[in-house]
Design a protein around this motif. Structure first.
Motif, short mmCIF file in Angstrom:
data_model
loop_
_atom_site.label_atom_id
_atom_site.label_comp_id
_atom_site.label_asym_id
_atom_site.label_seq_id
_atom_site.Cartn_x
_atom_site.Cartn_y
_atom_site.Cartn_z
N THR A 236 0.31 -1.34 0.16
CA THR A 236 -0.55 -0.12 -0.18
C THR A 236 0.61 1.29 0.25
OG1 THR A 236 -0.10 -0.52 2.57
CG2 THR A 236 -2.39 -0.96 0.93
N GLN A 237 0.18 2.18 -0.63
CA GLN A 237 0.73 4.20 -0.37
C GLN A 237 -0.60 4.85 -0.36
OE1 GLN A 237 2.50 5.11 -4.13
NE2 GLN A 237 3.99 3.74 -4.22
N GLY A 238 0.44 5.54 0.49
CA GLY A 238 -0.41 7.46 0.25
C GLY A 238 -0.35 7.47 2.04
N PHE B 118 -1.94 4.64 3.90
CA PHE B 118 -2.18 2.62 3.24
C PHE B 118 -2.92 3.01 2.47
CE2 PHE B 118 1.31 3.91 6.62
CZ PHE B 118 3.05 3.75 5.86
N LYS C 30 -3.99 3.48 -0.64
CA LYS C 30 -3.98 2.83 -1.91
C LYS C 30 -3.29 1.49 -2.02
CE LYS C 30 -2.79 4.92 -6.32
NZ LYS C 30 -1.44 5.67 -6.85
N GLN C 31 -3.19 0.33 -2.49
CA GLN C 31 -3.04 -0.51 -2.82
C GLN C 31 -2.45 -0.26 -4.24
OE1 GLN C 31 -4.98 -4.22 -2.27
NE2 GLN C 31 -3.90 -5.40 -4.01
N VAL C 32 -1.07 -0.95 -4.13
CA VAL C 32 -0.08 -0.57 -5.34
C VAL C 32 0.51 -1.47 -5.83
CG1 VAL C 32 0.48 2.05 -5.04
CG2 VAL C 32 1.87 -0.08 -3.99
#
Ligand code: ADP
Ligand code: MG
Length: 338
Positions: free
Chosen positions: A18-20, A23, A25-27
């Protein structure tokens, strides 16, 4: 034919990347276990071997239901246990226990050996009612070759091998049918490894246990396994009986692992050709297309990048003794046999 106690079908465990800020947003995903199928018969030992990071512990945790499967099935005596919860999960868990790798960190240093081994009884009091617990723990100590009088000692008062015996006693407490041993001897001295493996073999006969025995090295599982599955980047790439894997391996990855196993006979050692794999294991978050092993394989051709080599689904095989290799160019390596 032997009774199948555990059947695993197309098991998948992906950990989201995840990001952001939160967390959210799954990337992407770490494909720790990515389509694993096999079966385990009653009384059998299945070795699982592969380099560090290939998904062995994740597989064990999903089988134990300590981690939820992303997809696939885990059939214990025909019942899918991968999505159970609550009382149903608790009752199944009694039957599948685990012995962990590191006897130095897996035992709580503040608990006595008696409390460590007896802890499972708190969750399953029906196995040993309160009044019987001390006796039950002492019996378990005896079974694993430790003095029952050690019941009030603490983990630091034991050697590595003795601590692993404590871990095994705890694993036996609930009288399970299956024990998953995750690198149970990897942290131990070579001389102690054999003793612990002998103990596990003896207990298997005594308590009619089925084992999965995980290791990162083919030489360790050889002695104890009836069959061996070789894992690479979240997949089983070859599976077969001891003889099929150690004498007639057909997957290049298995052949490379075997070429690194020490051989006692100097003549055999001379004639043997060591296979040195090029490059590192790719990231499980971004595995190669087609065959995952192709980036390190000397046999790789265009087809390997395009077409995923598959193992036959176990249920279509004639029993678990079938030898299977997920390679487009699977063959026995003649020079290795010489
Ligand atoms: P092994 O036991 O064969 O060494 P693991 O099952 O521990 O391998 O790990 C397989 C892969 O999954 C590794 O790349 C590891 O970093 C990753 N992994 C394991 N647990 C987690 C987790 N909780 N979150 C994200 N990735 C994980
Ligand atoms: Mg591991």
């Amino acid at each position: 034919m032997a009774e199948t106690i555990l059947e695993v079908k197309d098991l998948v465990k992906h950990y989201p990347l995840t990001q952001g800020v939160l967390f959210k947003k799954q990337v992407g995903a770490v494909k720790a276990v990515d389509g694993v199928s096999f079966q385990l018969d009653k009384g059998e030992t299945l070795g699982i071997v592969g380099e560090s990071g290939c998904g062995k512990s994740t597989l064990a945790k999903v089988l134990m239901n300590l981690e939820r499967a992303t997809a696939g099935q885990v059939l214990f005596k025909g019942e899918d246990i991968s999505r159970l919860s609550g009382a149903a999960l608790k009752s199944v868990r009694r039957n599948i226990q685990m012995v962990f790798q590191d006897p130095y960190t897996s035992l709580n240093p503040r608990m006595t050996v008696g409390d460590i081994i007896g802890e499972p009884f708190e969750i399953h009091p029906e196995v040993a009612p309160k009044g019987d617990r001390r006796k039950a723990v002492q019996d378990l100590l005896d079974v694993v070759g430790l003095n029952p009088e050690y019941i009030n000692r603490y983990p630091h008062q034991f050697s590595g091998g003795q601590r692993q015996r404590i871990g095994i006693a705890r694993g036996l407490a609930l009288k399970p049918e299956i024990i998953i041993c995750d690198e149970p001897v990897s942290a131990l001295d070579v001389s102690v490894q054999a003793q612990v493996i002998n103990l596990l073999e003896q207990l298997q006969g005594e308590f009619d246990l089925s084992y999965m025995f995980i290791a990162h090295d083919l030489s360790i599982v050889r002695h104890i396994s009836d069959r061996v599955g070789v894992m690479y980047l979240g997949k089983i790439v070859e599976i077969g009986t001891d003889e099929q894997i150690y004498e007639n391996a057909t997957h290049p990855y298995t052949q490379a692992l075997l070429s690194a196993v020490p051989v006692p006979d100097p003549a055999a050692r001379e004639s043997r050709e060591r296979i040195i794999l090029s490059g590192d294991i790719p990231s499980p978050a971004n595995p190669p297309s087609g065959c995952r092993f192709r980036t390190r394989c000397w046999k790789a051709e265009e087809r390997c990048a395009e077409e995923i080599p598959l193992l036959a689904i176990p249920t279509t095989l004639e029993g678990p003794a079938a030898h299977d290799s997920a390679c487009h160019f699977a063959e026995v390596r003649e020079s290795a046999a010489a």
